[in-house]
Design a protein around this motif. Structure first.
Motif, PDB file in Angstrom:
ATOM      1  N   TYR A   1       0.728  -1.273   0.132  1.00  0.00           N
ATOM      2  CA  TYR A   1       0.027  -0.011   0.054  1.00  0.00           C
ATOM      3  C   TYR A   1       0.842   1.207  -0.193  1.00  0.00           C
ATOM      4  CZ  TYR A   1      -4.186  -2.896   1.409  1.00  0.00           C
ATOM      5  OH  TYR A   1      -4.988  -3.546   1.689  1.00  0.00           O
TER       6      TYR A   1
ATOM      7  N   LEU B   1      -4.674   5.613   2.133  1.00  0.00           N
ATOM      8  CA  LEU B   1      -4.134   4.533   1.801  1.00  0.00           C
ATOM      9  C   LEU B   1      -4.603   3.833   0.590  1.00  0.00           C
ATOM     10  CD1 LEU B   1      -4.132   2.513   5.373  1.00  0.00           C
ATOM     11  CD2 LEU B   1      -2.010   2.745   3.703  1.00  0.00           C
TER      12      LEU B   1
ATOM     13  N   LEU C   1      -4.363   0.546  -2.532  1.00  0.00           N
ATOM     14  CA  LEU C   1      -3.391  -0.641  -2.767  1.00  0.00           C
ATOM     15  C   LEU C   1      -2.729  -0.527  -3.999  1.00  0.00           C
ATOM     16  CD1 LEU C   1      -3.256  -3.578  -1.958  1.00  0.00           C
ATOM     17  CD2 LEU C   1      -5.102  -4.021  -3.403  1.00  0.00           C
TER      18      LEU C   1
ATOM     19  N   PHE D   1       3.639   1.042   2.796  1.00  0.00           N
ATOM     20  CA  PHE D   1       3.458  -0.258   3.897  1.00  0.00           C
ATOM     21  C   PHE D   1       3.348  -1.649   2.997  1.00  0.00           C
ATOM     22  CE2 PHE D   1       2.721   2.196   7.529  1.00  0.00           C
ATOM     23  CZ  PHE D   1       2.056   3.421   7.021  1.00  0.00           C
TER      24      PHE D   1
ATOM     25  N   PRO E   1      -0.777   0.897  10.632  1.00  0.00           N
ATOM     26  CA  PRO E   1      -2.143   0.477  10.955  1.00  0.00           C
ATOM     27  C   PRO E   1      -2.053  -0.722  11.758  1.00  0.00           C
ATOM     28  CG  PRO E   1      -2.382   1.053   8.708  1.00  0.00           C
ATOM     29  CD  PRO E   1      -0.901   0.855   8.654  1.00  0.00           C
TER      30      PRO E   1
ATOM     31  N   LEU F   1      -8.970   4.097  11.266  1.00  0.00           N
ATOM     32  CA  LEU F   1      -9.338   3.813   9.915  1.00  0.00           C
ATOM     33  C   LEU F   1     -10.346   2.695   9.545  1.00  0.00           C
ATOM     34  CD1 LEU F   1      -5.560   3.705   8.727  1.00  0.00           C
ATOM     35  CD2 LEU F   1      -7.257   5.396   7.935  1.00  0.00           C
TER      36      LEU F   1
ATOM     37  N   LYS G   1      -8.662  -7.763  -0.996  1.00  0.00           N
ATOM     38  CA  LYS G   1      -8.417  -6.239  -1.212  1.00  0.00           C
ATOM     39  C   LYS G   1      -9.033  -5.583  -0.100  1.00  0.00           C
ATOM     40  CE  LYS G   1      -8.318  -4.652  -5.429  1.00  0.00           C
ATOM     41  NZ  LYS G   1      -8.781  -4.342  -6.800  1.00  0.00           N
ATOM     42  N   LEU G   2      -8.414  -4.630   0.409  1.00  0.00           N
ATOM     43  CA  LEU G   2      -9.110  -3.587   1.395  1.00  0.00           C
ATOM     44  C   LEU G   2      -9.381  -2.360   0.816  1.00  0.00           C
ATOM     45  CD1 LEU G   2      -7.303  -4.445   4.752  1.00  0.00           C
ATOM     46  CD2 LEU G   2      -9.736  -4.873   4.097  1.00  0.00           C
TER      47      LEU G   2
ATOM     48  N   PHE H   1      -9.848   1.515   2.005  1.00  0.00           N
ATOM     49  CA  PHE H   1      -9.854   2.239   2.966  1.00  0.00           C
ATOM     50  C   PHE H   1     -10.517   3.865   2.849  1.00  0.00           C
ATOM     51  CE2 PHE H   1      -7.111   0.002   6.177  1.00  0.00           C
ATOM     52  CZ  PHE H   1      -6.433  -0.855   5.447  1.00  0.00           C
ATOM     53  N   GLY H   2     -11.140   4.114   3.989  1.00  0.00           N
ATOM     54  CA  GLY H   2     -11.554   5.432   4.125  1.00  0.00           C
ATOM     55  C   GLY H   2     -10.493   6.291   4.532  1.00  0.00           C
ATOM     56  N   GLN H   3     -10.640   7.617   4.530  1.00  0.00           N
ATOM     57  CA  GLN H   3      -9.680   8.578   4.948  1.00  0.00           C
ATOM     58  C   GLN H   3      -9.339   8.665   6.132  1.00  0.00           C
ATOM     59  OE1 GLN H   3      -8.019   9.041   2.002  1.00  0.00           O
ATOM     60  NE2 GLN H   3      -8.070  11.264   1.732  1.00  0.00           N
TER      61      GLN H   3
END
Lengths: 112, 111
Positions: A35, A43, A45, A91, B44, B87, B98-99, B101-103
């Protein structure tokens, strides 16, 4: 206490130079993710692997970024040539398939 | 398109003042919703995974809940050490883990 490790933790380089970031996933985890985190984009990917095979690298600029897993204990992310807009925190995360991802401490990259 | 929106962007609380963080999501088939905590200069740190509407999970002063459209992270009687960015991320079915993410919500708890 198993953890994802990343090296280097900080890297300052000049535009045009090659940058290599390394990640050691948690032993036994067969899925590895890369990431990138910036203030503007959050973040994102870049790429991920399962059992060392790349599954998706659609988040990476193909002309300058490459990701590999030479073996089960090492994942690499290379940028060649680097540009100032690549400055970010990168990351690595690992986990079992389709389950919780555990993140490393990150590599803070600054391209001058 | 799968999307995650967190609110508020920043939240300032006094120690002991309970509140909630919101995570709204749209996803084509939710496999899981994840909460992470991120401290400055660190990666994180995993907190919770929620898989279905109505599910709740707790850890110390934190409780996460899930509906079909959003998740809440409730913080009860927060302490200064709870200050961090929280997060939220979603994982869709058939997306290989796959993730998205929000801000994030930056929480500051003052003594």
């Amino acid at each position: 206490d198993a953890r994802v490790t990343q090296t280097p933790r900080h890297k300052v380089t000049e535009m045009g130079q090659e940058v290599t970031m390394r990640c050691q996933p948690i032993l036994g985890h067969n899925t590895v993710f890369w990431y990138r985190q910036t203030m503007m984009q959050g973040l994102e990917l870049l790429a991920y692997f399962r059992n060392r095979a790349p599954l998706d690298d659609s988040g990476m600029p193909k002309d300058r970024f490459s990701a590999e897993m030479p073996d089960a204990t090492l994942a690499t992310l290379k940028i060649q040539p680097s540009e100032p807009r690549d400055s970010a925190v990168y990351f690595c995360a690992s986990g079992p398939p389709a389950d919780t991802q555990y993140f490393g401490p990150g590599t803070r990259l600054t391209v001058l | 398109e799968d999307q995650v929106t967190q609110s508020p962007e920043a939240l300032r609380l006094q120690e002991g003042e309970s509140s909630s963080l919101n995570c709204s999501y749209t996803v084509s088939g939710l496999r899981g919703l994840f909460w992470y905590r991120q401290d400055p200069g660190k990666g994180p740190e995993f907190l919770f995974t929620l898989y279905s509407a109505g599910e709740e999970k707790e850890k110390e002063r934190l409780k996460a809940t899930l509906t079909k459209k959003e998740s809440f992270l409730h913080i009860t009687a927060p302490k200064p050490e709870d200050s961090a960015t929280y997060l939220c991320a979603v994982q869709a079915n058939n997306q290989g883990g796959k993730l998205i993410f929000g801000q994030g919500t930056e929480l500051s708890v003052k003594p």
